[in-house]
Design a protein around this motif. Structure first.
Motif, PDB file in Angstrom:
ATOM      1  N   ARG A  90      13.148 -41.484  -1.646  1.00 39.87           N
ATOM      2  CA  ARG A  90      12.262 -42.573  -2.081  1.00 39.87           C
ATOM      3  C   ARG A  90      11.736 -43.380  -0.907  1.00 39.87           C
ATOM      4  O   ARG A  90      10.956 -44.314  -1.092  1.00 39.87           O
ATOM      5  CB  ARG A  90      12.978 -43.488  -3.075  1.00 39.87           C
ATOM      6  CG  ARG A  90      13.260 -42.811  -4.417  1.00 39.87           C
ATOM      7  CD  ARG A  90      13.985 -43.732  -5.372  1.00 39.87           C
ATOM      8  NE  ARG A  90      14.305 -43.081  -6.626  1.00 39.87           N
ATOM      9  CZ  ARG A  90      13.560 -43.142  -7.723  1.00 39.87           C
ATOM     10  NH1 ARG A  90      12.431 -43.816  -7.702  1.00 39.87           N
ATOM     11  NH2 ARG A  90      13.932 -42.535  -8.832  1.00 39.87           N
ATOM     12  N   GLY A  91      12.166 -43.061   0.295  1.00 38.03           N
ATOM     13  CA  GLY A  91      11.632 -43.682   1.495  1.00 38.03           C
ATOM     14  C   GLY A  91      10.913 -42.654   2.334  1.00 38.03           C
ATOM     15  O   GLY A  91      11.412 -41.539   2.539  1.00 38.03           O
ATOM     16  N   LEU A  92       9.711 -42.977   2.814  1.00 33.41           N
ATOM     17  CA  LEU A  92       8.910 -42.053   3.599  1.00 33.41           C
ATOM     18  C   LEU A  92       8.000 -42.844   4.520  1.00 33.41           C
ATOM     19  O   LEU A  92       7.381 -43.823   4.104  1.00 33.41           O
ATOM     20  CB  LEU A  92       8.069 -41.171   2.670  1.00 33.41           C
ATOM     21  CG  LEU A  92       6.904 -40.386   3.294  1.00 33.41           C
ATOM     22  CD1 LEU A  92       7.428 -39.289   4.203  1.00 33.41           C
ATOM     23  CD2 LEU A  92       6.006 -39.796   2.204  1.00 33.41           C
ATOM     24  N   ASP A  93       7.916 -42.425   5.784  1.00 31.67           N
ATOM     25  CA  ASP A  93       6.908 -42.969   6.688  1.00 31.67           C
ATOM     26  C   ASP A  93       6.365 -41.825   7.533  1.00 31.67           C
ATOM     27  O   ASP A  93       7.123 -41.131   8.222  1.00 31.67           O
ATOM     28  CB  ASP A  93       7.474 -44.066   7.586  1.00 31.67           C
ATOM     29  CG  ASP A  93       6.379 -44.947   8.180  1.00 31.67           C
ATOM     30  OD1 ASP A  93       5.182 -44.689   7.911  1.00 31.67           O
ATOM     31  OD2 ASP A  93       6.701 -45.906   8.895  1.00 31.67           O
ATOM     32  N   ASP A 105       2.170 -34.590  12.574  1.00 31.22           N
ATOM     33  CA  ASP A 105       3.334 -33.825  13.011  1.00 31.22           C
ATOM     34  C   ASP A 105       4.664 -34.509  12.724  1.00 31.22           C
ATOM     35  O   ASP A 105       5.677 -33.833  12.525  1.00 31.22           O
ATOM     36  CB  ASP A 105       3.249 -33.562  14.520  1.00 31.22           C
ATOM     37  CG  ASP A 105       2.086 -32.666  14.887  1.00 31.22           C
ATOM     38  OD1 ASP A 105       1.833 -31.696  14.154  1.00 31.22           O
ATOM     39  OD2 ASP A 105       1.418 -32.955  15.900  1.00 31.22           O
ATOM     40  N   THR A 106       4.674 -35.824  12.726  1.00 29.10           N
ATOM     41  CA  THR A 106       5.930 -36.572  12.675  1.00 29.10           C
ATOM     42  C   THR A 106       6.039 -37.389  11.392  1.00 29.10           C
ATOM     43  O   THR A 106       5.135 -38.153  11.051  1.00 29.10           O
ATOM     44  CB  THR A 106       6.048 -37.514  13.886  1.00 29.10           C
ATOM     45  OG1 THR A 106       5.968 -36.741  15.084  1.00 29.10           O
ATOM     46  CG2 THR A 106       7.361 -38.280  13.851  1.00 29.10           C
ATOM     47  N   ALA A 107       7.141 -37.231  10.697  1.00 28.00           N
ATOM     48  CA  ALA A 107       7.425 -38.004   9.490  1.00 28.00           C
ATOM     49  C   ALA A 107       8.926 -38.187   9.350  1.00 28.00           C
ATOM     50  O   ALA A 107       9.717 -37.377   9.833  1.00 28.00           O
ATOM     51  CB  ALA A 107       6.848 -37.318   8.254  1.00 28.00           C
ATOM     52  N   TRP A 108       9.306 -39.276   8.696  1.00 28.88           N
ATOM     53  CA  TRP A 108      10.701 -39.579   8.388  1.00 28.88           C
ATOM     54  C   TRP A 108      10.825 -39.748   6.883  1.00 28.88           C
ATOM     55  O   TRP A 108       9.951 -40.327   6.239  1.00 28.88           O
ATOM     56  CB  TRP A 108      11.133 -40.877   9.063  1.00 28.88           C
ATOM     57  CG  TRP A 108      11.043 -40.934  10.557  1.00 28.88           C
ATOM     58  CD1 TRP A 108       9.912 -40.882  11.324  1.00 28.88           C
ATOM     59  CD2 TRP A 108      12.131 -41.101  11.470  1.00 28.88           C
ATOM     60  NE1 TRP A 108      10.226 -41.012  12.656  1.00 28.88           N
ATOM     61  CE2 TRP A 108      11.578 -41.152  12.779  1.00 28.88           C
ATOM     62  CE3 TRP A 108      13.519 -41.236  11.327  1.00 28.88           C
ATOM     63  CZ2 TRP A 108      12.367 -41.322  13.916  1.00 28.88           C
ATOM     64  CZ3 TRP A 108      14.297 -41.391  12.454  1.00 28.88           C
ATOM     65  CH2 TRP A 108      13.732 -41.430  13.734  1.00 28.88           C
ATOM     66  N   VAL A 109      11.927 -39.250   6.301  1.00 25.46           N
ATOM     67  CA  VAL A 109      12.227 -39.479   4.891  1.00 25.46           C
ATOM     68  C   VAL A 109      13.657 -39.991   4.762  1.00 25.46           C
ATOM     69  O   VAL A 109      14.514 -39.700   5.609  1.00 25.46           O
ATOM     70  CB  VAL A 109      12.039 -38.210   4.031  1.00 25.46           C
ATOM     71  CG1 VAL A 109      10.580 -37.800   3.980  1.00 25.46           C
ATOM     72  CG2 VAL A 109      12.913 -37.071   4.520  1.00 25.46           C
ATOM     73  N   ALA A 110      13.889 -40.761   3.716  1.00 27.07           N
ATOM     74  CA  ALA A 110      15.220 -41.341   3.491  1.00 27.07           C
ATOM     75  C   ALA A 110      15.541 -41.272   2.008  1.00 27.07           C
ATOM     76  O   ALA A 110      14.649 -41.409   1.159  1.00 27.07           O
ATOM     77  CB  ALA A 110      15.253 -42.795   3.978  1.00 27.07           C
ATOM     78  N   GLY A 111      16.829 -41.072   1.700  1.00 28.80           N
ATOM     79  CA  GLY A 111      17.194 -40.939   0.298  1.00 28.80           C
ATOM     80  C   GLY A 111      18.648 -41.236   0.014  1.00 28.80           C
ATOM     81  O   GLY A 111      19.421 -41.625   0.889  1.00 28.80           O
ATOM     82  N   GLY A 112      18.973 -41.035  -1.242  1.00 23.74           N
ATOM     83  CA  GLY A 112      20.341 -41.190  -1.719  1.00 23.74           C
ATOM     84  C   GLY A 112      20.730 -39.972  -2.519  1.00 23.74           C
ATOM     85  O   GLY A 112      19.878 -39.241  -3.042  1.00 23.74           O
ATOM     86  N   SER A 113      22.017 -39.735  -2.614  1.00 17.20           N
ATOM     87  CA  SER A 113      22.513 -38.536  -3.263  1.00 17.20           C
ATOM     88  C   SER A 113      22.516 -38.672  -4.771  1.00 17.20           C
ATOM     89  O   SER A 113      22.605 -39.749  -5.325  1.00 17.20           O
ATOM     90  CB  SER A 113      23.929 -38.245  -2.784  1.00 17.20           C
ATOM     91  OG  SER A 113      24.513 -37.254  -3.577  1.00 17.20           O
ATOM     92  N   VAL A 114      22.456 -37.525  -5.432  1.00 24.70           N
ATOM     93  CA  VAL A 114      22.597 -37.484  -6.883  1.00 24.70           C
ATOM     94  C   VAL A 114      24.007 -37.071  -7.280  1.00 24.70           C
ATOM     95  O   VAL A 114      24.300 -36.925  -8.458  1.00 24.70           O
ATOM     96  CB  VAL A 114      21.569 -36.523  -7.510  1.00 24.70           C
ATOM     97  CG1 VAL A 114      20.156 -37.016  -7.250  1.00 24.70           C
ATOM     98  CG2 VAL A 114      21.746 -35.092  -6.991  1.00 24.70           C
ATOM     99  N   SER A 115      24.889 -36.871  -6.292  1.00 19.82           N
ATOM    100  CA  SER A 115      26.231 -36.409  -6.633  1.00 19.82           C
ATOM    101  C   SER A 115      27.345 -37.204  -5.961  1.00 19.82           C
ATOM    102  O   SER A 115      28.478 -36.758  -5.942  1.00 19.82           O
ATOM    103  CB  SER A 115      26.380 -34.920  -6.276  1.00 19.82           C
ATOM    104  OG  SER A 115      26.185 -34.723  -4.895  1.00 19.82           O
ATOM    105  N   GLY A 116      27.007 -38.349  -5.405  1.00 20.16           N
ATOM    106  CA  GLY A 116      28.051 -39.278  -5.005  1.00 20.16           C
ATOM    107  C   GLY A 116      28.470 -39.311  -3.567  1.00 20.16           C
ATOM    108  O   GLY A 116      29.504 -39.901  -3.269  1.00 20.16           O
TER     109      GLY A 116
END
Length: 351
Positions: A43-46, A51-62
């Motif tokens: 749910r986080g993206l910049d 060429d360059t991108a960052w993504v961030a997230g959280g787990s669905v399994s803990g």
């Protein structure tokens, strides 16, 4: 907004072709999608550039939240999560370049944290840890130049809480709430990491809950005024994301998570007043301008099996659904290429 999604990480480098050259807006067949980490909901993206991108997230399994970075157009991805990420949910990432980025972990109390790296994720410093149990930070953003940034939390004692940095995210301070209107009954939504946006001294964030409003500051977050967002309100409804082509022309998108088959939008021509605009056939979880001079923007949403991608060529007054590819978060770079990310660890890039 408080949610209950756990976090886990998985190791992976994953191909996502890097042959894009056109700056045209994506059509229904123009997303090239790969799975970076199937355990993560991104749910986080910049996107820094094509060429360059960052993504961030959280787990669905803990397990642990993750941060991934690509510097080759998505051909490979590196897992560069901060140490000690077990149980954290990363919902926003703001990148200056391929080395420098700031990520936000959300949650009540000390679960809300900000980390910063200046070496491409090889090392991280914890720049902020929330000490107020009632606070729950949802998103951050930086003004052009990447020195001044703001973050917003759900209300504490009836007022949204703001943090600010003036050193590129290395340190943050909680601002006094004297300049914040009463916000009782309202919430932010950490749907896409874009519930707050900045264009300079001006900043805006969206709210939902009892009232769907847009808050505006023209002094880098010290004082705020709130106006009707012209979007539906409700327990899970309101403004999910905003983007501005300039300090006057903005689009807000949202909907109701209880009814993910429909979303809506509103527009502003002066940065203060908002008017209802085009309806969507999916949630509007994020929005990004592609061609600011031609009033072209994309919006994406994912939820309830009815997610999709839509485009506007008239500044948000009308939207055309161009595909069923569903994402939570979206970013477009000045050259016109767009990146998107969502559930099941998927990342898309326009080709």
């Amino acid at each position: 907004m408080r949610t209950h999604i756990a976090a886990l990480s998985a190791l992976l480098t994953l191909p996502l072709a890097a042959t894009a050259s056109a700056a045209a807006p994506p059509s229904s067949s123009d997303w090239e999608v790969g799975v970076v980490d199937s355990d993560q909901s991104f749910r986080g993206l910049d996107a820094v550039d094509r060429d360059t991108a960052w993504v961030a997230g959280g787990s669905v399994s803990g397990g642990a939240g993750s941060v991934y970075r690509t510097t080759d157009g998505g051909e490979t991805w590196q897992d560069v999560r901060p140490p000690g990420s077990d149980g954290l949910m990363f919902r926003d990432v703001e990148a200056r370049d391929d080395d420098t980025a700031v990520v936000l972990a959300i949650g009540p109390g000390e679960a809300s944290r900000v980390y910063r790296t200046t070496d491409g994720g090889q090392s991280w410093e914890e720049a902020f840890r929330n000490q107020e149990e009632a606070a729950f930070f949802n998103c951050i953003d930086f003004a052009p130049g990447d020195r001044v940034g703001l973050g917003v939390s759900d209300p504490v004692d009836g007022k949204f809480r703001i943090i600010r940095t003036t050193d590129g995210g290395a340190s943050w301070e909680v601002l006094p709430d004297a300049g914040m209107p009463d916000s009782s009954g309202e919430v932010n939504f950490s749907a896409s990491g874009d519930c707050l946006t900045m264009t300079g001294h001006d900043a805006w964030f969206g709210a939902g809950g009892e009232d769907a409003r847009v808050y505006h500051s023209d002094d880098r977050g010290t004082t705020w005024e709130a106006g009707d967002a012209a979007l539906p309100s409700g327990a899970a409804a309101g403004v999910f994301a905003l983007d501005f082509a300039n300090p006057r022309q903005g689009i807000a998108v949202g909907g109701d998570f209880a009814d993910p088959s429909a979303g809506t939008s509103s527009t502003s021509g002066d940065g203060r007043q908002w008017d209802g605009a085009g309806e969507l056939t999916h949630l509007g979880e994020d929005v990004a301008w592609i061609n600011r001079g031609r009033a072209t923007a994309l919006t994406v949403g994912e939820g309830g099996g009815t997610g999709g991608t839509s485009i506007t060529h008239d500044g948000g007054r009308t939207w055309e659904r161009i595909g069923d590819e569903a994402f939570h978060t979206l970013d477009c770079v000045p050259s016109g290429e767009c990146w998107a990310a969502g559930g099941d660890g998927r990342v898309g890039r326009s080709i």
